[in-house]
Write a protein that holds these residues in place. Sequence first.
Motif, PDB file in Angstrom:
ATOM      1  N   HIS A 123      40.025 -17.354  -5.614  1.00  0.00           N
ATOM      2  CA  HIS A 123      40.573 -18.317  -4.665  1.00  0.00           C
ATOM      3  C   HIS A 123      39.526 -19.370  -4.348  1.00  0.00           C
ATOM      4  CE1 HIS A 123      38.698 -15.168  -2.138  1.00  0.00           C
ATOM      5  NE2 HIS A 123      38.327 -16.180  -1.397  1.00  0.00           N
ATOM      6  N   ILE A 124      39.961 -20.467  -3.779  1.00  0.00           N
ATOM      7  CA  ILE A 124      39.045 -21.532  -3.385  1.00  0.00           C
ATOM      8  C   ILE A 124      38.097 -20.989  -2.311  1.00  0.00           C
ATOM      9  CG2 ILE A 124      38.923 -23.774  -2.208  1.00  0.00           C
ATOM     10  CD1 ILE A 124      41.517 -24.523  -3.651  1.00  0.00           C
ATOM     11  N   PRO A 125      36.801 -21.272  -2.427  1.00  0.00           N
ATOM     12  CA  PRO A 125      35.839 -20.721  -1.470  1.00  0.00           C
ATOM     13  C   PRO A 125      36.238 -20.994  -0.016  1.00  0.00           C
ATOM     14  CG  PRO A 125      34.687 -21.739  -3.295  1.00  0.00           C
ATOM     15  CD  PRO A 125      36.138 -22.050  -3.493  1.00  0.00           C
ATOM     16  N   GLY A 126      36.239 -19.916   0.764  1.00  0.00           N
ATOM     17  CA  GLY A 126      36.550 -20.023   2.179  1.00  0.00           C
ATOM     18  C   GLY A 126      38.027 -20.007   2.518  1.00  0.00           C
ATOM     19  N   ALA A 127      38.892 -20.022   1.506  1.00  0.00           N
ATOM     20  CA  ALA A 127      40.333 -20.056   1.774  1.00  0.00           C
ATOM     21  C   ALA A 127      40.817 -18.733   2.353  1.00  0.00           C
ATOM     22  CB  ALA A 127      41.101 -20.362   0.487  1.00  0.00           C
ATOM     23  N   LEU A 128      41.806 -18.816   3.234  1.00  0.00           N
ATOM     24  CA  LEU A 128      42.468 -17.650   3.806  1.00  0.00           C
ATOM     25  C   LEU A 128      43.809 -17.448   3.118  1.00  0.00           C
ATOM     26  CD1 LEU A 128      41.771 -18.540   7.531  1.00  0.00           C
ATOM     27  CD2 LEU A 128      40.627 -16.740   6.221  1.00  0.00           C
ATOM     28  N   PHE A 129      44.337 -16.243   3.180  1.00  0.00           N
ATOM     29  CA  PHE A 129      45.618 -15.956   2.541  1.00  0.00           C
ATOM     30  C   PHE A 129      46.747 -16.054   3.559  1.00  0.00           C
ATOM     31  CE2 PHE A 129      48.993 -13.074   1.057  1.00  0.00           C
ATOM     32  CZ  PHE A 129      49.261 -13.670  -0.172  1.00  0.00           C
ATOM     33  N   PHE A 130      47.768 -16.828   3.222  1.00  0.00           N
ATOM     34  CA  PHE A 130      48.957 -16.993   4.063  1.00  0.00           C
ATOM     35  C   PHE A 130      50.121 -16.302   3.370  1.00  0.00           C
ATOM     36  CE2 PHE A 130      52.707 -18.847   5.861  1.00  0.00           C
ATOM     37  CZ  PHE A 130      52.379 -19.268   7.144  1.00  0.00           C
ATOM     38  N   ASP A 131      50.658 -15.262   4.006  1.00  0.00           N
ATOM     39  CA  ASP A 131      51.720 -14.446   3.420  1.00  0.00           C
ATOM     40  C   ASP A 131      53.088 -15.004   3.824  1.00  0.00           C
ATOM     41  OD1 ASP A 131      53.432 -12.519   2.476  1.00  0.00           O
ATOM     42  OD2 ASP A 131      52.538 -10.849   3.579  1.00  0.00           O
ATOM     43  N   ILE A 132      53.754 -15.687   2.898  1.00  0.00           N
ATOM     44  CA  ILE A 132      55.043 -16.312   3.197  1.00  0.00           C
ATOM     45  C   ILE A 132      56.093 -15.271   3.573  1.00  0.00           C
ATOM     46  CG2 ILE A 132      56.987 -17.524   2.121  1.00  0.00           C
ATOM     47  CD1 ILE A 132      54.990 -19.337   0.763  1.00  0.00           C
ATOM     48  N   ASP A 133      56.122 -14.157   2.866  1.00  0.00           N
ATOM     49  CA  ASP A 133      57.091 -13.118   3.187  1.00  0.00           C
ATOM     50  C   ASP A 133      56.741 -12.419   4.498  1.00  0.00           C
ATOM     51  OD1 ASP A 133      58.874 -13.419   1.049  1.00  0.00           O
ATOM     52  OD2 ASP A 133      57.607 -12.236  -0.280  1.00  0.00           O
ATOM     53  N   GLY A 134      55.468 -12.273   4.771  1.00  0.00           N
ATOM     54  CA  GLY A 134      55.044 -11.573   5.982  1.00  0.00           C
ATOM     55  C   GLY A 134      55.215 -12.402   7.235  1.00  0.00           C
TER      56      GLY A 134
ATOM     57  N   GLY B 207      47.101 -27.940  -6.887  1.00  0.00           N
ATOM     58  CA  GLY B 207      46.795 -26.576  -6.496  1.00  0.00           C
ATOM     59  C   GLY B 207      45.598 -25.946  -7.187  1.00  0.00           C
ATOM     60  N   LEU B 208      45.593 -24.619  -7.221  1.00  0.00           N
ATOM     61  CA  LEU B 208      44.487 -23.879  -7.822  1.00  0.00           C
ATOM     62  C   LEU B 208      44.310 -24.194  -9.309  1.00  0.00           C
ATOM     63  CD1 LEU B 208      42.267 -21.778  -7.279  1.00  0.00           C
ATOM     64  CD2 LEU B 208      43.926 -19.997  -7.878  1.00  0.00           C
ATOM     65  N   PRO B 209      45.401 -24.380 -10.094  1.00  0.00           N
ATOM     66  CA  PRO B 209      45.194 -24.712 -11.507  1.00  0.00           C
ATOM     67  C   PRO B 209      44.376 -25.994 -11.702  1.00  0.00           C
ATOM     68  CG  PRO B 209      47.443 -23.968 -11.170  1.00  0.00           C
ATOM     69  CD  PRO B 209      46.829 -24.114  -9.803  1.00  0.00           C
ATOM     70  N   ARG B 210      44.656 -27.022 -10.913  1.00  0.00           N
ATOM     71  CA  ARG B 210      43.888 -28.267 -11.066  1.00  0.00           C
ATOM     72  C   ARG B 210      42.451 -28.085 -10.574  1.00  0.00           C
ATOM     73  NH1 ARG B 210      44.831 -33.196 -12.642  1.00  0.00           N
ATOM     74  NH2 ARG B 210      43.512 -34.897 -11.895  1.00  0.00           N
ATOM     75  N   TRP B 211      42.289 -27.328  -9.484  1.00  0.00           N
ATOM     76  CA  TRP B 211      40.949 -27.043  -8.973  1.00  0.00           C
ATOM     77  C   TRP B 211      40.083 -26.409 -10.067  1.00  0.00           C
ATOM     78  CZ3 TRP B 211      38.437 -27.755  -4.283  1.00  0.00           C
ATOM     79  CH2 TRP B 211      37.292 -26.980  -4.053  1.00  0.00           C
ATOM     80  N   ARG B 212      40.651 -25.450 -10.768  1.00  0.00           N
ATOM     81  CA  ARG B 212      39.900 -24.763 -11.817  1.00  0.00           C
ATOM     82  C   ARG B 212      39.755 -25.640 -13.066  1.00  0.00           C
ATOM     83  NH1 ARG B 212      41.337 -18.365 -11.741  1.00  0.00           N
ATOM     84  NH2 ARG B 212      39.258 -18.368 -12.688  1.00  0.00           N
ATOM     85  N   ALA B 213      40.756 -26.473 -13.326  1.00  0.00           N
ATOM     86  CA  ALA B 213      40.715 -27.306 -14.529  1.00  0.00           C
ATOM     87  C   ALA B 213      39.585 -28.325 -14.480  1.00  0.00           C
ATOM     88  CB  ALA B 213      42.054 -28.020 -14.710  1.00  0.00           C
ATOM     89  N   VAL B 214      39.253 -28.808 -13.291  1.00  0.00           N
ATOM     90  CA  VAL B 214      38.159 -29.779 -13.188  1.00  0.00           C
ATOM     91  C   VAL B 214      36.804 -29.097 -13.072  1.00  0.00           C
ATOM     92  CG1 VAL B 214      39.661 -31.526 -12.144  1.00  0.00           C
ATOM     93  CG2 VAL B 214      38.351 -29.997 -10.672  1.00  0.00           C
ATOM     94  N   GLY B 215      36.775 -27.760 -13.043  1.00  0.00           N
ATOM     95  CA  GLY B 215      35.518 -27.034 -13.092  1.00  0.00           C
ATOM     96  C   GLY B 215      34.933 -26.609 -11.766  1.00  0.00           C
TER      97      GLY B 215
END
Length: 365
Positions: free
Chosen positions: A109-120, A185-193
């Motif tokens: 995950h992105i450093p420092g990010a928290l998890f938000f549970d949509i179902d929860g 999102g996360l795919p673009r974050w990782r794609a740019v390194g």
Amino acid sequence: MASAALRRRAFGGLHGVGSSLFHSEPYGCGSSFSLLSLLRRGLFRHLSTTTSSGTEAASVVLPATTSEPVVSVDWLHGSLREPDLKVLDASWYLPNEQRNPLQEYQVAHIPGALFFDIDGISDKNSNLPHMLPSEEAFAAAVSALGICNKDGVVVYDGKGIFSAARVWWMFRAFGHDKVWVLDGGLPRWRAVGYDVESSASGDAILKASAASEAIEKVYQGRPVGLATFQAKLQLHLVWTLEQVQKNIHEQTYQHIDARSKSRFDGVAPEPRKGIRAGHVPGSRCIPFGQVLDSSQVLLPRSELQKKFEDEGISLDRPIVASCGTGVTACVLALGLHRLGKADVPVYDGSWTEWASKPDTPVTTS
């Protein structure tokens, strides 16, 4: 004026529950939001958006007065250390995808990010999937995550732009406009390194658990402690089944459906059992993927406008969005927000609620 049904559902059937559950702290964390102070610290400086060709478009300046609903990965990377910025991983997947968003969050995950549970973080009194919780429940869950009213919030997901738009809409539906989706999102974050964290901190997991526990406590009528976030439901952003029924006859709002064309036409089965196939009479199909480019980045304004106009949607008239369960409808609302339509409501129950009723009209093509 909202219907009585919406008011009952919006407050989760909690009669007399609210201020007795927790003490509220206006605007959270002991200080009110100050744009000047944030500008001085550099939090809401210039935000650049990315076009479908990968080039940087003109920068925009936050906060919530702007019509721009997304931020670039470059801006977020440079702003991660800002104290009044919270980043949320709101990844969510369809049941048939057999993916576990919490496990994936713990892996990367992105450093420092928290998890938000949509179902929860949802209405525990509803048998429909991830319906909006009550004001009290949302405030308790968000407070447990350590978010205050003064904070800016950036939301992302593991697909690009998918479930993050739902959480963006949830915050706005509860009166918090300082919220943006990470473009790509996360795919673009990782794609740019850019780096990711490969293991969740104990604090992050504890906060995610605390948010789920807070929701349960509110619906059980148990106290949850201090609230650092105040929620106020914006009724004009949330539509009920009764409003959709009324609109079929009045046609005041243009109804757009974010599901696939095959599901809209009724030629493909619904992913949830017992749900009829087809669409709401008079609605139009704009699959949510059509407002994104191949890298799951929101299309630029000119292309977005053409997409809607090509489907016969007038940007000068009111629009309401729906989908299967109220998730991807928010992607359409995100795109329309970029076009200056900031108050597009979402039918929260969407097709799952509509098609499960025996007396609601259904059209197939």
